[in-house]
Design a protein around this motif. Structure first.
Motif, PDB file in Angstrom:
ATOM      1  N   LEU A 111       5.037  14.692  -7.695  1.00 59.38           N
ATOM      2  CA  LEU A 111       4.979  16.009  -7.062  1.00 59.38           C
ATOM      3  C   LEU A 111       6.342  16.454  -6.521  1.00 59.38           C
ATOM      4  O   LEU A 111       6.820  17.534  -6.881  1.00 59.38           O
ATOM      5  N   PRO A 112       7.014  15.657  -5.660  1.00 63.88           N
ATOM      6  CA  PRO A 112       8.347  16.107  -5.215  1.00 63.88           C
ATOM      7  C   PRO A 112       9.342  16.215  -6.355  1.00 63.88           C
ATOM      8  O   PRO A 112      10.204  17.100  -6.340  1.00 63.88           O
ATOM      9  N   LEU A 113       9.224  15.355  -7.369  1.00 68.01           N
ATOM     10  CA  LEU A 113      10.117  15.451  -8.525  1.00 68.01           C
ATOM     11  C   LEU A 113       9.908  16.766  -9.258  1.00 68.01           C
ATOM     12  O   LEU A 113      10.883  17.438  -9.650  1.00 68.01           O
TER      13      LEU A 113
ATOM     14  N   THR B 282       0.832  -1.208   0.000  1.00 68.30           N
ATOM     15  CA  THR B 282       0.000   0.000   0.000  1.00 68.30           C
ATOM     16  C   THR B 282       0.862   1.251   0.000  1.00 68.30           C
ATOM     17  O   THR B 282       0.629   2.185  -0.771  1.00 68.30           O
ATOM     18  N   TRP B 283       1.878   1.264   0.879  1.00 73.46           N
ATOM     19  CA  TRP B 283       2.769   2.430   0.919  1.00 73.46           C
ATOM     20  C   TRP B 283       3.537   2.580  -0.378  1.00 73.46           C
ATOM     21  O   TRP B 283       3.841   3.688  -0.822  1.00 73.46           O
ATOM     22  N   GLY B 284       3.863   1.457  -1.016  1.00 73.70           N
ATOM     23  CA  GLY B 284       4.554   1.506  -2.305  1.00 73.70           C
ATOM     24  C   GLY B 284       3.690   2.155  -3.372  1.00 73.70           C
ATOM     25  O   GLY B 284       4.180   2.972  -4.167  1.00 73.70           O
ATOM     26  N   ARG B 285       2.388   1.843  -3.370  1.00 74.50           N
ATOM     27  CA  ARG B 285       1.473   2.469  -4.333  1.00 74.50           C
ATOM     28  C   ARG B 285       1.363   3.969  -4.069  1.00 74.50           C
ATOM     29  O   ARG B 285       1.359   4.772  -5.002  1.00 74.50           O
ATOM     30  N   TYR B 286       1.255   4.340  -2.761  1.00 76.62           N
ATOM     31  CA  TYR B 286       1.183   5.762  -2.426  1.00 76.62           C
ATOM     32  C   TYR B 286       2.442   6.489  -2.886  1.00 76.62           C
ATOM     33  O   TYR B 286       2.385   7.612  -3.400  1.00 76.62           O
TER      34      TYR B 286
ATOM     35  N   ILE C 170       4.441   5.755  -5.342  1.00 73.83           N
ATOM     36  CA  ILE C 170       4.448   5.893  -6.805  1.00 73.83           C
ATOM     37  C   ILE C 170       3.525   7.025  -7.244  1.00 73.83           C
ATOM     38  O   ILE C 170       3.848   7.814  -8.136  1.00 73.83           O
ATOM     39  N   LEU C 171       2.355   7.139  -6.575  1.00 72.81           N
ATOM     40  CA  LEU C 171       1.395   8.186  -6.937  1.00 72.81           C
ATOM     41  C   LEU C 171       1.913   9.580  -6.553  1.00 72.81           C
ATOM     42  O   LEU C 171       1.656  10.563  -7.257  1.00 72.81           O
TER      43      LEU C 171
END
Length: 275
Positions: free
Chosen positions: A15-17, A4-8, A10-11
């Motif tokens: 924004l930070p990039l 779940t944290w991995g999906r978050y 990726i989503l």
């Protein structure tokens, strides 16, 4: 859970990039120029504090922003008070008056004030027609014009945090003060104002941050006779080609904004401020 944290991640990664590419990397380049142009060292930062011209611009900017902040918050408090506690018809009218300026270009508003305030403008012409003055009052191409234009633009930004703070005032407290015999003015100064103090502080910090970086309105209404920091940076970049000094001022401006943002975060709870 890790999936779940991995999906978050990726989503949220774009924004930070984007922030790094659009803000951080350009800022690092500006910071580098401030230390290396025209020679390596702290010379440009020393000049900010020792050069009379630069120092006068910084002091003028701080003074004008302080005046604009006081004027904007005062006007916004009166508007917010009527918006929150006024009758429904008045609330609707104020709501339109607060929202409509956001749909009008800042450039159009600046030229509108120029037409109103110039020597042969509407205000001076009306005052001379009714005999209150014998000759035009200089209201543009000076600090006064900048203050008027900036205050007009920034009042709506102060209204929303103030209105949010006022909506959180418990009406029962006001009723209790009234029941104990306090008059309207005493209730206002001893109950309403202290309970909305976080909104006042937050609105003042927000307005001051906006005012520090103002460029278009002061440039048009002051006519280059009351230069503020943002306009001075522009002049150093595109007229005198002194990129080192412009970069040093930009870095210091950003540091001030970050510090004010930190103060806002520490002094006022943002969830309370913006509802």
């Amino acid at each position: 859970m890790s999936n779940t944290w991995g999906r978050y991640a990726i989503l949220l990664a774009p924004l930070p990039l984007l922030l790094v590419l659009v803000y951080v990397l350009p800022f690092l380049g500006v910071a580098k120029w401030s230390f290396t142009d025209p020679e390596v060292g702290l010379g440009q930062y020393v000049r900010v504090f020792t050069d009379e011209t630069v120092r006068s611009v910084v002091i003028r900017t701080a003074r004008v922003c302080a005046i604009v902040t006081i004027a904007s918050v005062t006007l916004a408090y009166a508007i917010s008070y009527n918006w929150v506690f006024g009758p429904p018809g008045r609330q609707r009218l104020i709501e339109y008056c607060v929202l409509i300026p956001f749909w009008i270009s800042v450039l159009i508003r600046a030229f509108g004030w120029l037409i109103l305030l110039r020597n042969n403008g509407i205000i001076n012409s009306a005052l001379m027609d009714i005999g209150l003055i014998s000759r035009p009052i200089t209201m543009v191409r000076n600090e006064f014009g900048s203050i008027v234009g900036m205050t007009h633009f920034l009042v709506p930004f102060a209204v929303f945090p103030l209105a949010s703070a006022m909506r959180q005032v418990d009406a029962r407290v006001l009723q209790a003060a009234s029941g104990l015999g306090a008059g309207r003015m005493r209730i206002f100064w001893t109950v309403t104002v202290p309970m909305t103090l976080p909104g006042i502080i937050g609105a003042a910090l927000i307005v001051y941050v906006f005012a520090i970086g103002f460029f278009i309105t002061p440039a048009i209404l002051s006519g280059g006779r009351s230069v503020m920091v943002a306009e001075f940076i522009y002049l150093q970049l595109f007229q005198t080609v002194n990129w080192g000094l412009a970069s040093a001022l930009s870095v210091m401006l950003l540091v001030v904004v970050v510090l004010l943002g930190f103060v806002l975060h520490k002094v006022v709870r943002l969830d309370k401020l913006f509802g």
